[in-house]
Enzyme design. Structure first.
Site, short mmCIF file in Angstrom:
data_model
loop_
_atom_site.label_atom_id
_atom_site.label_comp_id
_atom_site.label_asym_id
_atom_site.label_seq_id
_atom_site.Cartn_x
_atom_site.Cartn_y
_atom_site.Cartn_z
N LYS A 119 130.17 46.70 0.87
CA LYS A 119 129.39 47.95 0.86
C LYS A 119 128.35 47.95 1.97
O LYS A 119 128.11 48.96 2.62
CB LYS A 119 128.68 48.15 -0.49
CG LYS A 119 129.62 48.40 -1.63
CD LYS A 119 130.21 49.78 -1.60
CE LYS A 119 131.22 49.94 -2.70
NZ LYS A 119 132.08 51.07 -2.61
N LYS A 159 144.40 47.69 -0.03
CA LYS A 159 144.77 48.29 -1.31
C LYS A 159 144.64 49.81 -1.29
O LYS A 159 143.91 50.36 -0.47
CB LYS A 159 143.91 47.71 -2.43
CG LYS A 159 142.45 48.09 -2.32
CD LYS A 159 141.72 47.95 -3.66
CE LYS A 159 140.33 48.54 -3.57
NZ LYS A 159 139.63 48.71 -4.79
N LYS A 205 140.07 54.83 -3.87
CA LYS A 205 139.41 56.14 -3.71
C LYS A 205 138.61 56.16 -2.43
O LYS A 205 138.70 57.10 -1.65
CB LYS A 205 138.46 56.37 -4.89
CG LYS A 205 139.17 56.70 -6.16
CD LYS A 205 138.21 56.60 -7.35
CE LYS A 205 138.99 56.29 -8.60
NZ LYS A 205 138.18 55.69 -9.64
P1 TYM Z 1 137.92 51.70 -10.14
O1 TYM Z 1 137.52 53.02 -10.67
O2 TYM Z 1 137.84 51.45 -8.67
O3 TYM Z 1 139.40 51.38 -10.58
C1 TYM Z 1 139.78 51.50 -11.95
C2 TYM Z 1 140.85 50.49 -12.28
O4 TYM Z 1 141.96 50.64 -11.39
C3 TYM Z 1 142.24 49.39 -10.78
N1 TYM Z 1 142.67 49.60 -9.39
C4 TYM Z 1 143.74 49.01 -8.85
N2 TYM Z 1 144.64 48.17 -9.36
C5 TYM Z 1 145.63 47.77 -8.53
N3 TYM Z 1 145.78 48.18 -7.25
C6 TYM Z 1 144.90 49.04 -6.70
N4 TYM Z 1 145.06 49.46 -5.47
C7 TYM Z 1 143.81 49.49 -7.51
N5 TYM Z 1 142.77 50.33 -7.29
C8 TYM Z 1 142.07 50.37 -8.46
C9 TYM Z 1 140.94 48.60 -10.83
O5 TYM Z 1 141.19 47.22 -10.80
C10 TYM Z 1 140.36 49.04 -12.13
O6 TYM Z 1 140.89 48.29 -13.19
N6 TYM Z 1 134.05 48.83 -11.39
C11 TYM Z 1 135.27 49.45 -11.87
C12 TYM Z 1 135.06 50.31 -13.10
C13 TYM Z 1 134.44 49.59 -14.21
C14 TYM Z 1 135.07 48.66 -15.09
C15 TYM Z 1 134.06 48.22 -15.98
C16 TYM Z 1 136.37 48.16 -15.19
C17 TYM Z 1 133.13 49.69 -14.57
N7 TYM Z 1 132.92 48.86 -15.66
C18 TYM Z 1 134.33 47.29 -16.98
C19 TYM Z 1 136.63 47.25 -16.18
C20 TYM Z 1 135.63 46.81 -17.06
C21 TYM Z 1 135.84 50.31 -10.78
O7 TYM Z 1 135.15 50.78 -9.91
O8 TYM Z 1 137.18 50.55 -10.91
#
Ligand code: TYM
Length: 329
Positions: free
Chosen positions: A111, A194, A197
């Protein structure tokens, strides 16, 4: 029964990475475990959404969750900011989280590199809030993609530290989980890294077929193999990874053979991949449209979820406060 939890930021629509990294596993798990699934709207504040976008994004992601198969009657489906116990636990965990270790996390360092003008304290303590999300239900398993591995490691570290500092065995050690054993990393279409978003390389569950075709046809490739069984470079490996997720094993084998004997035309592979993605996303996209219109159903799902989540969260917070030494007068 073991407790499963997963979450997603409300920053944008669900893409294939979110689906295959987290949602798919969760949908399968909801019948066998005590499941919590939430929308991380506090986390989304690190990127400063407008008040209007904040609400609309949450609503949209909720409709997408429901359309993807999460059942609010079976699992607890809620919005993070509806559970005030989470920021309270976050505050308490922050007292034993050290600035040095937070500064060293890969996501934080990334970041700083990508958005040097907005390195806010919320970004620094992002893993602590994530640990609070997980520990507030004392979760055992967390279905996530590979990108969240380090955040999960931090959550275990904070859980272990709490247990050690107060000499208790209160928190479980939450483990990242995938049915296929290995955590998944769904690649983007831009040749490296990967699907994400913030990366702007996603195929969203609600993308119209014409948009999906355009995105896939624009995917980065190389000049093509010139020798039999040539080693694949990342852009092509990524296309095959997507094909493995979206298409039948026969289709994958067909294109793999063509690659290996140098007769592959990437255009054909992309066309097939786009059609298979469309086949998969179309029913979900249609359901999202239907659910988005049903305000009553959405409101009911959100209120039921908040109530169930708070029942579990307030129990944990009560225990934690007692362990720390807060006493009523
Ligand atoms: P976020 O919103 O970026 O993504 C949500 C979930 O999608 C998975 N993910 C992926 N898995 C495989 N390949 C990819 N290209 C890919 N992009 C996203 C992420 O691994 C995630 O499981 N910090 C987290 C949200 C969060 C969270 C938590 C998750 C907040 N508190 C507690 C689990 C437990 C996040 O930004 O995910």
């Amino acid at each position: 029964m073991e407790t499963v939890l997963s979450g997603i930021r409300s920053t944008g629509n669900l893409h294939l990475g979110n689906y295959f990294g987290a949602v798919k596993n969760f949908v399968k798990m909801q019948h066998e475990y005590n499941c919590y699934f939430f929308i991380a709207d506090f986390h989304s504040l690190t990127t400063h959404p407008t008040p209007e976008n904040l609400h609309n994004n949450v609503k949209q992601v909720m409709a997408e969750y429901l359309a993807a198969g999460l059942d609010p009657e079976i699992s607890t489906l809620y919005i993070q900011s509806d559970v005030p116990e989470i920021p309270q636990l976050y505050l308490l965990l922050n007292m034993n989280a050290y600035v040095g270790e937070l500064e060293r996390t890969t996501t934080f360092k990334e970041k700083i590199r990508k958005q040097p003008d907005n390195v806010n304290a919320g970004l620094l303590t992002y893993p602590v809030l994530m640990a609070a999300d997980i520990l507030i239900h004392n979760s055992n398993k967390v279905p996530v993609g590979k990108d969240q591995e380090q955040n999960l490691e931090m959550a275990r570290k904070f859980a272990r530290r709490f247990n050690t500092v107060y000499n208790v065995e209160y928190f479980n050690m939450p483990e990242p989980f995938n049915f296929g054993k290995e955590l998944v990393k769904v690649p983007g279409l831009d040749g490296t890294g990967k699907m994400g978003k913030s990366e702007g390389n996603g195929i969203f569950l609600i993308d119209e077929p014409s948009v999906i075709r355009k995105k896939v046809m624009r995917a980065v490739t190389d000049a093509g193999p010139t020798q039999d069984n040539q080693k694949m470079e990342e852009p092509i490996k990524n296309l095959f990874s997507l094909l493995k997720l979206m298409s039948t094993p026969d289709t994958v084998e067909h294109f793999l053979n063509k690659y290996n004997n140098c007769s592959i035309r990437y255009g054909d592979l992309k066309k097939q991949l786009a059609e298979d993605i469309i086949l998969f996303t179309t029913p979900i996209r249609e359901k999202v449209k239907e659910i988005s219109k049903d305000e009553t159903y959405l409101a009911k799902a959100v209120h039921t979820g908040a109530e169930k989540a708070r029942a579990s969260a307030s129990k944990t917070l009560r225990d934690v406060r007692e362990i720390i030494g807060f006493k009523a007068f």
